[in-house]
Write an enzyme that holds these catalytic residues in place. Structure first.
Site, PDB file in Angstrom:
ATOM      1  CG  HIS A 123      -0.278   0.337   2.450  1.00 48.46           C
ATOM      2  ND1 HIS A 123      -0.013  -0.647   3.362  1.00 48.46           N
ATOM      3  CD2 HIS A 123      -0.080   1.410   3.288  1.00 48.46           C
ATOM      4  CE1 HIS A 123       0.313  -0.154   4.517  1.00 48.46           C
ATOM      5  NE2 HIS A 123       0.388   1.079   4.329  1.00 48.46           N
ATOM      6  CG  ASP A 153       0.135  -4.106   2.642  1.00 47.99           C
ATOM      7  OD1 ASP A 153       0.141  -3.633   1.522  1.00 47.99           O
ATOM      8  OD2 ASP A 153      -0.310  -3.364   3.764  1.00 47.99           O
ATOM      9  CB  SER A 228       3.121   1.842   6.156  1.00 49.10           C
ATOM     10  OG  SER A 228       2.088   1.946   6.961  1.00 49.10           O
TER      11      SER A 228
END
Length: 469
Positions: A123, A153, A228
């Site tokens: 993402h 992911d 992230s």
């Protein structure tokens, strides 16, 4: 008036005489002794001896920080979108109403090899037109997207540079709840930020998180937007996870964060480097987490594990002798207490890998070796369908190049419109579907509010189209 004062005076004098007489002749004196005891200082040894059974762990994070800071990078994702205004083009000519907009997203990444391979979250780089990587020494590089896996992911990047600092992978199955960890990343565009915490839980299943991974490591190390794709490391500076998500009502850290275990991340990037896609393996069983009611019905004294409700014919599990009502409690030395534990383990394996399964049957412990098979069947809850891969011979017979077959339907709306078992899904949103894993990957990238346009071939070979909101 004088008479009243005389009475008061004599009353006070009488009371004083009475009290004095009592104190002198009647009440016995009480003696209170205050004793002061001087205690010498307690001496405590400053050193300690660690026995083999102690769970004491060093809490000096400087070594881990030094090993990881220079191997964690800032990732900048720039996507360009062109928007046309038909009214402006109508009045002012073609091209007059065309505008280009850029959208920038940021995150983190981890260098895991000296020749410039970087792991991050899918993402973080999704829909990127350009990807830019900034090292801790401020050097900036253009990055190439080698591959990505929306299901777990994870994405793989490459920059053209050698002799880079990098982080080694640790065995995430070996981490323990309560173990100290560091989260290293670039929150809010702040480079090289380190936060500390402990492992709060393992095998955490996050329903509704937008990705399929259901075996996260949970920690209370502070993770914020921009973290992230960053590193979750142990006190030795080894990678045990890729920071991916936070549990928050505000968008910022409020107590817990979640990371994709390093064993899963490592397997995904190895697949992307070797095969160009992720090789998913299945055990060949259906079921779920063992609960008290199931244990009571089976009359067994087992409190946790994976309960097998059915075994798929022809699967590795069936060939190895696993049966309905068996309870899987361990695979390759990894304790299985839930569905997430089992799926998390399987996400680190490939088709044709052999694993040792420990299970309970009729109250007795047994072991068997299972050869994992390729994922051929998948239940897609969001569509209310169970799907199966189609063999090359059947595709040729149907005169099609791709598709997956519908084998079961629970979606009442599709049943109402006449969709039946045997229908073949050939494309979603214009993207061809080749396998059940490929279909799951396409669906997992669906953004909030986006519709799914599904093309199917009916039993007569005619194309039908359905829209899922």
């Amino acid at each position: 008036m004088k008479k009243i004062l005389s009475i008061v005076l004599f009353s006070a004098l009488g009371g004083a005489l009475t009290l004095g007489t009592y104190k002198l002749f009647i009440e016995k004196p009480q003696m209170v002794i205050e004793k002061s005891i001087e205690e010498g200082p307690v001496t405590v040894a400053a050193n300690y001896t660690r026995s083999m059974g102690d769970a004491i762990e060093e809490t000096d994070f400087t070594v881990a920080a030094e090993k990881t800071l220079n191997a964690v990078v800032h990732v900048k994702n720039t996507s360009y979108k062109t928007v046309r205004d038909p009214f402006a083009e109508f009045f002012y000519g073609q091209g007059s109403g065309t505008k280009q907009y850029s959208q920038v997203g940021t995150g983190s990444g981890v260098i895991f090899s000296s020749d410039g391979y970087i792991i991050t979250n899918n993402h973080v780089v999704k829909d990127a037109t350009e990807i830019e990587v900034t090292l801790n020494n401020k050097k900036v590089y253009k990055a190439e997207l080698i591959g990505s896996d929306a299901t777990n992911d994870i994405a793989l990047l490459k920059i053209k540079e050698n002799n880079l600092p990098y982080i080694t992978f640790a065995n995430s199955d070996a981490v323990k709840v309560g173990e100290w960890v560091l989260a290293v990343g670039n929150p809010y565009n702040l480079t090289s930020t380190v936060t500390a915490g402990i492992i709060s839980a393992k095998g955490r299943d996050l329903h509704g998180n937008g990705v399929v991974t259901d075996s996260f490591i949970q920690t209370d190390a502070a993770v914020n937007p921009g973290n992230s794709g960053g590193a979750l490391v142990n006190t030795r500076g080894e990678l045990i996870g890729i920071n991916t998500a936070i549990s928050s009502r505000t968008g910022s850290f409020i107590g817990y964060s979640f990371a994709v275990p390093s064993n899963i991340a490592k397997k995904v990037i190895e697949d992307l480097m070797e095969f160009g896609n992720v090789q998913k393996a299945v055990l060949g069983v259906k079921g779920g987490e063992l609960n008290g009611k199931v244990a009571e019905n089976l009359d067994i004294d087992v409190s946790e594990g994976f309960y097998i409700s059915s075994v798929i014919d022809g699967s590795g599990a069936a060939k190895a002798g696993l049966e309905k009502d068996d309870i899987i409690i361990n695979v390759d030395g990894v304790k299985i207490t839930s569905f997430a534990d089992l799926t998390g383990f399987l996400n680190t394996k490939r088709p044709n890998d052999s694993i040792e399964v420990t299970f309970i049957r009729n109250g007795e412990e047994n072991k068997t070796n299972v050869v994992l098979s390729k994922n051929e069947i998948s239940k897609v809850s969001s569509l209310g369908l169970e799907l199966k891969n189609i063999e090359a011979e059947e595709l040729k017979k149907l005169n099609i190049d791709n598709g997956v077959k519908v084998v079961d339907i629970t979606n009442e709306e599709l049943l109402y419109y006449g969709v039946k078992s045997g229908y073949i899904i050939t494309a979603i949103n214009g993207e061809k579907v080749y396998s059940v894993d490929n279909l799951n990957s396409i669906i997992s990238t669906k953004t909030s509010g986006q519709v799914l346009r599904i093309e199917m071939l009916n039993l007569e070979g005619e194309t039908e189209r359905y829209i899922f909101k």
